[in-house]
Design a protein around this motif. Structure first.
Motif, PDB file in Angstrom:
ATOM      1  N   GLN A 557       0.854  -1.185   0.000  1.00 55.90           N
ATOM      2  CA  GLN A 557       0.000   0.000   0.000  1.00 55.90           C
ATOM      3  C   GLN A 557       0.887   1.231   0.000  1.00 55.90           C
ATOM      4  N   GLY A 558       1.231   1.722  -1.180  1.00 51.08           N
ATOM      5  CA  GLY A 558       2.146   2.831  -1.310  1.00 51.08           C
ATOM      6  C   GLY A 558       3.517   2.415  -0.836  1.00 51.08           C
ATOM      7  N   THR A 559       4.017   3.121   0.178  1.00 48.99           N
ATOM      8  CA  THR A 559       5.333   2.802   0.715  1.00 48.99           C
ATOM      9  C   THR A 559       5.266   1.749   1.812  1.00 48.99           C
ATOM     10  N   ARG A 560       4.077   1.327   2.202  1.00 45.14           N
ATOM     11  CA  ARG A 560       3.915   0.363   3.285  1.00 45.14           C
ATOM     12  C   ARG A 560       3.874  -1.051   2.704  1.00 45.14           C
ATOM     13  N   ILE A 561       4.866  -1.862   3.079  1.00 39.58           N
ATOM     14  CA  ILE A 561       4.986  -3.232   2.602  1.00 39.58           C
ATOM     15  C   ILE A 561       4.720  -4.163   3.775  1.00 39.58           C
TER      16      ILE A 561
END
Length: 570
Positions: A557-561
């Motif tokens: 989710q965007g920069t959230r892995i």
């Protein structure tokens, strides 16, 4: 005070001495004048002959003004030779220097903060070298515990004279504090008394307490009055509405004494006393309270004065008298102990602490957090409600939470215990007690608990707001990971065509859902994973993952892995 005439060993008045006796008197006075360093005693016959001395003695005997009267007014001391010498000493330039005095205003109710402030002012007055401390009292009273604490402080002071100056009202506990002073000065229409112990009932109304709680206060009043030489029965009447105090006169010597009905019943020599009418201010079903004039008449106060200057003149102290008013530090303590300021300090301190834990090194978050909690405990220290125990519990709470985040996996005993220690320390820092003794204590404790819980709720709301808008706040945007462009001047479609395997892209753009990597360090739940030739910042689903474990990317989710540990098949 009446003083008898000075006499010789043969009981002959000094002013009647003649011949050699009078000469010896002059010689003694002359020697005293030499020893005192040349003080002008104004003695003109130091070398008189016996005949001259006899002539002088007869001359003195023939002058009525030179002899001491048998009686003198109460406010005038007889002028014998000794008194004349003292007067000449004063005129000659060696008067007794006035004493140094300090005025400490006490114009609030009796509570932990006002008690701590008064104690510091009293200590400052003693350290400044004051010989007389004047308490300017205008107070409705307050808590019994702190009233006793102030009374003990005053009575334990050695080598210093304490004076209560009542300009308006010294009611309840304030009257007991005045009673503990060496002297009490009142303005004519000031009031002192009404020290009955009350407590708040379940319905919020104040009621007269039970005998168990009244007895220590009554005994304290009796002991204090006895120590300061004031009518014991009237002092006890301030705390007990059921007593009746009357005036009694000794039939033998005319001594006047104030006696309560209970004391009268226990006396064995009542036949020696003539019992009078009850004191108007000390009748049935009322607490003793009287104005300044009446208190002086009854012996509860020393004198009526109209202002501080008249008081200073009577005490023979230096003028103008120094007044220890509240300083900027005292005002800051009062402001910082207000519930709303306390709420803001706790919210800002907690948010800054979390921001500090989210960034490497010691930054602005750590400084702000230290400042907020430092001001909180500093104001409680000087406000008289906190000690090193509360600070120790707070630090232990921070340590437990740190262990839970960085050392111990999951969220268990250390985390719950740390939060509990934080809450307990913050509540205890605002109170001198943790277990309430009555309904008033319970209500006060409830407000403190509500303030701390409100701060935690405000902290959670602030964190939700920051999680959504932290990137838009100047100075805090650096705490978030922002997308980076691999090539300048390329459109989004062109950027995507370069391929997710391009080494120029950040790791979060290169990985895809389903790929497998190895944890490069423990994930608690955040950390890094090794994708072969690059590393990626990831978070687990919430579980603790040890170092070197194989993980799979399950969400992006965007920069959230988000990753999940791959369970090895046996």
């Amino acid at each position: 005070m009446l003083r008898p005439p000075l006499t010789t060993a043969n009981n002959r008045p000094i002013d009647r001495l003649a011949g050699g006796g009078f000469l010896r008197l002059f010689v003694c006075l002359a020697v005293c004048g030499f020893i005192t360093g040349g003080a002008d005693l104004r003695i003109t016959h130091a070398q008189s002959t016996p005949d001259a001395a006899s002539s002088d003695a007869r001359s003195a005997e023939s002058q009525p003004a030179a002899s001491l009267p048998d009686e003198a007014p109460a406010d005038e001391a007889p002028m014998g030779p000794t008194a004349a010498v003292q007067t000449d000493l004063a005129v000659s330039g060696n008067p007794k220097s006035p004493r140094k005095a300090v005025v400490i205003p006490f114009h609030s109710d009796i509570n932990p903060m006002s008690t701590a402030l008064l104690t510091r002012k009293f200590e400052s007055a003693i350290e400044s070298g004051a010989e007389v401390v004047i308490f300017d009292i205008h107070s409705p009273g307050g808590m019994v515990f702190y009233t006793f604490q102030i009374m003990d402080m005053i009575q334990d002071a050695k080598g210093i004279e304490t004076v209560a100056f009542i300009q308006k009202d010294a009611i309840s506990g304030a009257a007991l504090i005045a009673l503990a002073c060496d002297k009490i000065y009142m303005m004519p229409h000031a009031r002192m008394g009404d020290a009955g112990v009350i407590e708040m009932g379940e319905d919020g109304a104040f009621r007269y307490t039970v005998a168990k709680l009244r007895s220590p206060v009554a005994q304290k009043a009796r002991d204090t009055a006895e120590a300061t030489g004031r009518p014991i029965a009237l002092a006890e009447k301030m705390t007990d509405k059921d007593l009746v105090v009357f005036r009694a006169v000794n039939k033998n010597d005319g001594t006047v004494r104030y006696i309560s009905d209970r004391e009268w019943e226990s006396m064995a020599d009542t036949d020696l006393w003539e019992r009078g009418n009850p004191i108007r201010e000390a009748g049935k079903e009322m607490f003793f309270i009287a104005n300044g004039k009446r208190c002086v008449e009854l012996g509860m106060a020393d004198r009526v004065v109209n202002d501080l200057d008249e008081l200073a003149e009577d005490l023979q102290v230096e003028t103008p008298v120094m007044v220890l008013d509240r300083t900027a530090v005292d005002v800051a303590i009062v402001i910082l102990n207000h519930w709303f300021v306390t709420l803001l300090l706790l919210i800002i301190g907690l948010v800054a602490l979390v921001i500090e834990l989210s960034a490497p090194g010691m930054g602005i978050g750590g400084l702000i957090s230290t400042l907020c909690f430092g001001l909180f405990f500093w104001s409680r220290f000087l406000g008289g409600t906190a000690g090193w125990l509360e600070v120790t519990l707070f630090v232990l709470g921070i340590v437990f939470i740190g262990f839970e985040i960085f050392v111990i996996p999951g969220f268990g005993v250390a985390g719950v215990g740390g939060v509990g220690l934080l809450l307990t320390s913050l509540v205890m820092a605002s109170r001198r007690f943790l277990i309430p003794q009555n309904s008033a204590d319970a209500i006060s404790l409830g407000w403190d608990v509500l303030t701390v819980l409100g701060a935690f709720v405000g902290f959670l709301v602030a964190m939700l707001f920051l999680a959504k808008h932290i990137g838009d706040i100047p100075g805090l945007g650096r705490l978030t990971l922002k997308p980076q462009l691999a090539f300048d001047g390329l459109q989004a479609s062109e950027h995507q065509d370069v391929g997710s395997s391009d080494s120029s892209l950040p790791g979060w753009q290169r990985v895809e859902v389903g790929e497998i990597g190895t944890s490069a360090g423990a994930l608690r739940p955040g950390g890094k994973i090794d994708m072969g030739d690059y590393f990626v910042d990831v978070v687990s689903e919430g579980d603790f993952i040890e170092n070197g474990q194989r993980v799979q990317i399950i969400a992006k989710q965007g920069t959230r892995i988000v990753v999940r540990q791959i369970q090895e098949e046996s």
